[in-house]
Design a protein around this motif. Structure first.
Motif, mmCIF file in Angstrom:
data_model
loop_
_atom_site.group_PDB
_atom_site.id
_atom_site.type_symbol
_atom_site.label_atom_id
_atom_site.label_comp_id
_atom_site.label_asym_id
_atom_site.label_seq_id
_atom_site.Cartn_x
_atom_site.Cartn_y
_atom_site.Cartn_z
ATOM 1 N N ARG A 8 0.837 -1.198 0.000
ATOM 2 C CA ARG A 8 0.000 0.000 0.000
ATOM 3 C C ARG A 8 0.870 1.245 0.000
ATOM 4 N NH1 ARG A 8 -0.178 2.791 4.648
ATOM 5 N NH2 ARG A 8 -2.226 3.677 4.355
ATOM 6 N N VAL B 38 -3.124 0.119 -3.803
ATOM 7 C CA VAL B 38 -2.786 -1.238 -3.370
ATOM 8 C C VAL B 38 -2.385 -2.068 -4.581
ATOM 9 C CG1 VAL B 38 -3.698 -3.391 -2.410
ATOM 10 C CG2 VAL B 38 -4.258 -1.214 -1.328
ATOM 11 N N ILE C 179 -9.730 3.278 -2.402
ATOM 12 C CA ILE C 179 -8.639 2.343 -2.679
ATOM 13 C C ILE C 179 -8.665 1.974 -4.152
ATOM 14 C CG2 ILE C 179 -7.867 -0.045 -2.338
ATOM 15 C CD1 ILE C 179 -8.407 0.170 0.551
#
Length: 366
Positions: A321, A330, A361
């Protein structure tokens, strides 16, 4: 008990299966100590074990002192409750000091000098605290004014020594900066009972097995910086409260207990663990139980901070990450081919992490 069942049991005792904890403080108390070296993902380690918890909730527990971040079991960061700090340090810090002593001598920090720096550091923290818990940089400036040489390496060693002595612990964070406070101010003067000597030793062994087990003597000795003799003495003091198992030629110990109905569901089960997560990092002697295919040998060495990907309780790869403009980027590095269902399960778990962190994300697979 087979190897896969041992791993499932470890996941259950650590609240990654079955009923989740009520909050981060309960997670830390049940595991006695949780490695907290890389704090953002250490907070996720706590959050993923809770029924309903956000990154802000975990930050608040740290800021309020319900959880303390300090050096305790090994020369690295750990999270403990104030009630457990002092009796754990009494058991673990002597050997950690011995492990660190050669580096201290290289830095010109012998025992006599460290006694003086402990006193100076306590004085500095107390003086600065009314204006807010001081950062490490602020401690360095204040200690230099008191005649203490504070090169970065020396300052790190001086502060770690004071933590191992139970003088200072984590304070209220200042943004992303770690701060320091006097341990007594943060509630660490409240011991849990009068645990000393062999009674404390047996309690540490019991608490580790309850919160981590089944585990081997070598796992526990490494985790707590104890000798094998100490661990065996602690086990002997527990009598019939512990049971012995032999799994794949590993001699394991555990404390049988009812953990409630395990959670189950269709499809593969994916766990995205931080690199130092207790369920993976606490078992150097028996890690083969979670990696029967030996995939860890193929871990990419040219990547920093590789975290752990488990699929159905077995190592299946790693993940990285980084935060770029408020977005968590990620990258997943499978150690074997992942099925479509396994990739979907990994993405679902990453979405749970996004909800916890309250950040977007973006995921790619190597």
């Amino acid at each position: 008990m087979r190897a896969a069942e041992v791993v499932r049991r470890r996941l259950e005792t650590q609240r990654l299966r079955g009923p989740r904890a009520r909050g981060a403080g309960q997670v830390v108390a049940e595991q006695l100590a949780v490695q907290g070296q890389e704090l953002p993902v250490a907070r996720w380690s706590l959050g993923q074990r809770c029924a309903d918890s956000s990154d802000d909730d975990v930050r608040r527990a740290l800021d309020d002192g319900a959880i303390l971040r300090t050096h305790a079991l090994r020369p690295t960061w750990h999270l403990l409750t104030p009630e457990d700090l002092r009796w754990v340090l009494a058991l673990t810090s002597p050997r950690v000091h011995r492990q660190c002593a050669p580096r201290g001598r290289e830095l010109g920090l012998d025992d006599e000098t460290l006694v003086r720096t402990d006193v100076a550091l306590a004085r500095v923290v107390e003086r600065l605290t009314p204006g807010g818990h001081p950062t490490r940089a602020e401690l360095g400036v204040a200690l230099a004014a008191e005649g203490v040489e504070t090169t970065p390496d020396r300052l790190s060693f001086v502060v770690m020594h004071a933590e191992l002595e139970g003088i200072v612990v984590s304070g209220r964070a200042r943004g992303t900066l770690h701060t320091y406070a006097l341990a007594d101010e943060r509630g660490a003067s409240r011991p849990r009972g009068d645990l000393t000597g062999d009674e404390a030793l047996s309690e540490l062994v019991r608490r580790f097995l309850v919160g981590h087990g089944p585990a081997s003597v070598r796992d526990l000795a490494w985790w707590a910086s104890l000798t094998l003799t100490q661990v065996r003495r602690g086990l002997a003091g527990l009598g019939d409260a512990v049971e012995q198992l032999t799994v794949d030629e590993h001699e394991l110990w555990w404390v049988p207990r009812d953990l409630g109905a395990p959670s189950s569901g269709p499809g593969p089960r994916v766990d995205l663990l931080q690199a130092y997560d207790e369920v993976y990092g606490s078992f150097p002697a028996t890690r083969s139980l979670v990696d029967p295919a030996g995939l860890a040998a193929g871990r990419p060495l040219d990547y920093a901070s590789l975290h752990v990907l488990l699929v159905d309780e077995q190592l299946a790869g790693w993940w990285q990450r980084r935060v770029e403009r408020g977005v968590i980027e990620v990258r997943v590095h499978p150690a074997r081919d992942l099925s479509v269902a396994e990739r979907d399960a990994a993405l679902a778990e990453l979405q749970r992490y996004a909800t916890f962190a309250d950040q977007e994300i973006r995921t790619t697979f190597a």
